[in-house]
Design a protein around this motif. Structure first.
Motif, PDB file in Angstrom:
ATOM      1  N   LYS A   1       2.990   9.102   1.349  1.00 26.75           N
ATOM      2  CA  LYS A   1       4.058   8.255   0.819  1.00 26.75           C
ATOM      3  C   LYS A   1       4.183   6.993   1.674  1.00 26.75           C
ATOM      4  N   PHE A   2       4.256   5.863   1.035  1.00 29.52           N
ATOM      5  CA  PHE A   2       4.387   4.557   1.673  1.00 29.52           C
ATOM      6  C   PHE A   2       3.160   4.165   2.513  1.00 29.52           C
ATOM      7  N   ALA A   3       2.015   4.775   2.250  1.00 33.18           N
ATOM      8  CA  ALA A   3       0.803   4.465   3.019  1.00 33.18           C
ATOM      9  C   ALA A   3       0.428   2.998   2.921  1.00 33.18           C
ATOM     10  N   GLU A   4       0.685   2.405   1.769  1.00 32.40           N
ATOM     11  CA  GLU A   4       0.307   0.993   1.598  1.00 32.40           C
ATOM     12  C   GLU A   4       1.120   0.071   2.508  1.00 32.40           C
ATOM     13  N   LEU A   5       2.228   0.558   3.045  1.00 28.82           N
ATOM     14  CA  LEU A   5       3.049  -0.248   3.942  1.00 28.82           C
ATOM     15  C   LEU A   5       2.626  -0.119   5.404  1.00 28.82           C
ATOM     16  N   LEU A   6       1.717   0.824   5.667  1.00 29.35           N
ATOM     17  CA  LEU A   6       1.279   1.071   7.042  1.00 29.35           C
ATOM     18  C   LEU A   6      -0.106   0.499   7.283  1.00 29.35           C
ATOM     19  N   PRO A   7      -0.384   0.072   8.513  1.00 24.33           N
ATOM     20  CA  PRO A   7      -1.765  -0.266   8.839  1.00 24.33           C
ATOM     21  C   PRO A   7      -2.626   0.996   8.647  1.00 24.33           C
ATOM     22  N   PRO A   8      -3.846   0.863   8.151  1.00 25.29           N
ATOM     23  CA  PRO A   8      -4.690   2.038   7.884  1.00 25.29           C
ATOM     24  C   PRO A   8      -4.841   2.983   9.080  1.00 25.29           C
ATOM     25  N   SER A   9      -4.968   2.427  10.276  1.00 23.42           N
ATOM     26  CA  SER A   9      -5.138   3.296  11.458  1.00 23.42           C
ATOM     27  C   SER A   9      -3.880   4.116  11.732  1.00 23.42           C
TER      28      SER A   9
END
Length: 131
Positions: free
Chosen positions: A96-104
């Motif tokens: 959830k909300f992965a698109e808001l986090l830097p991939p690493s």
């Protein structure tokens, strides 16, 4: 495979699995990550693991597995953050909300959630026996 009473890490005589590990998939994920880092030649191509066992190459010897687990145990004791399970793309997409986090950060968050360092430490401290 026979149970080793929780005091040892049983490896098959043919070297194709280490079983009876007990602590579960999250601990085994940490062990696989440690083996990938320190003794990747011992793991089979699939790097498969589940709640009960880790897939090893058929030519893995008990002494080689014992040495590798000693190294993993030392890393778990001194640098546990170094030993995190791999995270696949599908898992990242479901965060959830992965698109808001830097991939690493997303990957490390999932890796931490899927880790059981305490359980892996218990298993890595056991002696390796051939069954």
């Amino acid at each position: 495979m026979r149970s080793a009473g929780g005091q040892s890490w049983p490896a098959s005589r043919t070297g194709d699995y280490a079983g009876g590990l007990g602590p579960g998939a999250r601990a085994n994920a940490v062990l696989v990550a440690g083996l990938l880092d320190l003794a990747s030649a011992l793991l089979d191509e699939s790097r498969a693991y589940n709640n009960w066992q880790i897939g090893l190459r058929g030519d893995t010897t008990t002494p080689a597995l014992a040495e590798a687990t000693r190294k993993v145990r030392d890393v778990l004791r001194n640098e546990p953050q170094r030993v995190l399970p791999q995270v696949d793309e599908r898992a990242l997409r479901t965060l959830k909300f992965a698109e808001l986090l830097p991939p690493s950060l997303a990957a490390s968050t999932l890796a931490e959630r899927n880790s059981d360092h305490a359980g892996a430490s218990v298993v890595a401290a056991r002696s390796v026996v051939s069954v």
